[in-house]
Design an enzyme around this catalytic site. Structure first.
Site, PDB file in Angstrom:
ATOM      1  N   THR A 146      42.354  35.964  45.558  1.00 24.25           N
ATOM      2  CA  THR A 146      43.161  36.499  44.597  1.00 24.25           C
ATOM      3  C   THR A 146      44.061  37.737  45.074  1.00 24.25           C
ATOM      4  OG1 THR A 146      41.535  37.382  43.297  1.00 24.25           O
ATOM      5  CG2 THR A 146      42.416  35.373  42.620  1.00 24.25           C
ATOM      6  N   THR A 180      30.945  39.712  40.127  1.00 24.05           N
ATOM      7  CA  THR A 180      32.196  39.269  39.801  1.00 24.05           C
ATOM      8  C   THR A 180      32.795  38.564  41.128  1.00 24.05           C
ATOM      9  OG1 THR A 180      32.448  40.757  38.360  1.00 24.05           O
ATOM     10  CG2 THR A 180      34.434  39.890  39.125  1.00 24.05           C
ATOM     11  N   ASN A 390      46.148  46.876  39.112  1.00 26.35           N
ATOM     12  CA  ASN A 390      45.830  46.551  38.016  1.00 26.35           C
ATOM     13  C   ASN A 390      46.715  46.830  37.046  1.00 26.35           C
ATOM     14  OD1 ASN A 390      42.922  45.184  38.369  1.00 26.35           O
ATOM     15  ND2 ASN A 390      42.749  47.036  39.761  1.00 26.35           N
ATOM     16  N   THR A 395      52.081  41.545  35.230  1.00 31.84           N
ATOM     17  CA  THR A 395      53.569  41.959  34.960  1.00 31.84           C
ATOM     18  C   THR A 395      54.311  41.969  36.299  1.00 31.84           C
ATOM     19  OG1 THR A 395      53.025  44.230  34.908  1.00 31.84           O
ATOM     20  CG2 THR A 395      53.040  42.936  32.974  1.00 31.84           C
TER      21      THR A 395
END
Length: 395
Positions: A146, A180, A390, A395
């Site tokens: 990602t 994570t 982040n 957006t």
């Protein structure tokens, strides 16, 4: 034990492939055998984690993994679970597998419905390229990225001939517990699921659970470990020790790559706490150090502000006595002592200290002077780019 090329495809019986189109990606790994897994402890648990955990707990084996990037399929309710099931069904139908032996993993944005039709549309292309070449392992690793900047894969061959390989992703929202990140590991050793499970839990606890990029635990983390049993080699007791050590070595390599690849990171931080009364004391303190935004910011600014290190250890909950503490910073084989037995050391070589702080990998060693237990954790600096990445993520 020696390091070898090929990632997961260095392991006999593993085929893999992946595609990445913009922010969306699909990875498929075909490998059948006993399996174990550890999963996120976040109470907001993504649908694919629920599904895959159920597969491991009921079947104790896997025939394949399908993973997507770009969408976490988390906080998506019953629809999300049905979407995860459809991913498993799509793969099982294509490869003639039992759907309850297929694990599903997802990574990406939380709270958005997964476009399963996109996965079904592009799955044939992935399956057409399934193979056992090093390039196939790389393609699988790339497709699950990602915000990662670097591919994460590693493989080793033990002295007995057994091989272990793994791929992983993770660069943000990282404080594994479990978590994570995603990691898919494979071996060709002839071992049952309970042996895989025991080795996996030990290795994860010492490696992935000691990584902190930003202190957030993801909804989607999982580590899956499958044996194809294709080597025909059943490790003896001595070899099992080497097997566990090899898995720890692999996961340490990947854990450090995750920390080094932290979002916006410019430096890898390795923190070591030694001389603690208990392992838990060492663990609490060392994770507090790499988690501290003030420590991470100081490392980014090349500022040897060691007070932030001892402060983090002090609030961690670990038992310590400040008059016994010794602290040093190291890099490139050179070390500067900053505190000795609770007394501030006079640093005579400021040029060396500045050189250490400018290094891309910095080791912080804090000795408690109270016992024999130790722990190591990895993290990264906190930069302007982390905030930018982040702030702009959706957006």
């Amino acid at each position: 034990m020696k390091k070898i090329e090929g990632g997961i495809c260095a392991v006999k019986g593993v085929t893999a492939n992946g595609i990445k189109l913009g922010k969306m990606g699909i990875t498929v790994i075909r490998a059948e055998g006993p399996a174990a897994g550890v999963f996120t402890k976040n109470k907001v648990t993504a649908a694919p984690v629920v599904l895959s955990k159920g597969v491991i707990e009921t079947q104790h084996q896997l025939s394949a993994i399908i993973a997507n990037s770009g969408n976490a399929n988390a906080f998506t309710g019953d629809d999300g679970f049905l979407d995860a099931m459809e991913m498993a069904s799509a793969l099982s139908e294509s490869l003639d597998l039992e759907p309850d032996t297929v694990a599903v993993a997802s990574t990406g944005v939380i709270g958005r419905r997964l476009d399963v039709s996109w996965i079904r549309e592009h799955l044939p292309e992935v399956l057409e390229g399934l193979g056992s070449s090093p390039e196939c392992s790389l393609a699988a690793a790339k497709a699950i990225m990602t915000t990662d900047k670097a591919l994460k894969e590693v493989a080793v061959e033990l002295d007995c001939g057994v091989r272990i390989g793994a791929i992983a992703k993770g660069s943000g929202m990282i404080e594994p517990n479990m978590g994570t990140m995603l990691c898919f590991a494979y071996t060709d050793a002839l071992v049952p699921a309970d042996v895989l499970d025991a080795a996996l839990r030990i290795a994860v606890d010492k490696t992935f659970n000691m990584v902190v990029v930003d202190g957030d635990t993801s909804t989607n983390d999982m580590v899956l470990f499958t044996s194809t049993c294709k080597s025909g080699i059943k490790p003896c007791m001595e070899c099992l020790d080497e097997f566990e050590d090899a898995l720890i070595y692999l996961f340490t390599d990947l854990a450090k790559k995750m920390a080094r690849d932290g979002e916006g990171a410019t430096k890898l931080i390795e923190a070591r706490v030694t001389g603690a009364k208990t392992y838990e004391d060492a663990r609490l303190a060392v994770k507090a150090i790499v988690r501290s935004p003030l420590v991470k910011s100081a490392i980014f600014g090349k500022d040897p502000n060691w007070g932030r290190v001892v402060a983090a250890a002090g609030y961690s909950g670990a038992e310590l006595e400040q008059e016994r503490l010794s602290l040093s910073f190291s890099a490139g084989g050179e070390t500067v002592e900053l505190v000795k037995s609770g007394e501030i050391s006079r640093v005579s070589d400021l040029a060396l200290l500045n050189k250490i702080m400018a290094n891309e990998e910095i080791i912080i060693t804090l000795d408690f002077g109270m016992g024999k237990e130790s722990a190591t954790a990895w993290g990264c600096d906190l930069t302007y780019d982390y905030v930018r990445i982040n702030a702009e993520y959706t957006t």
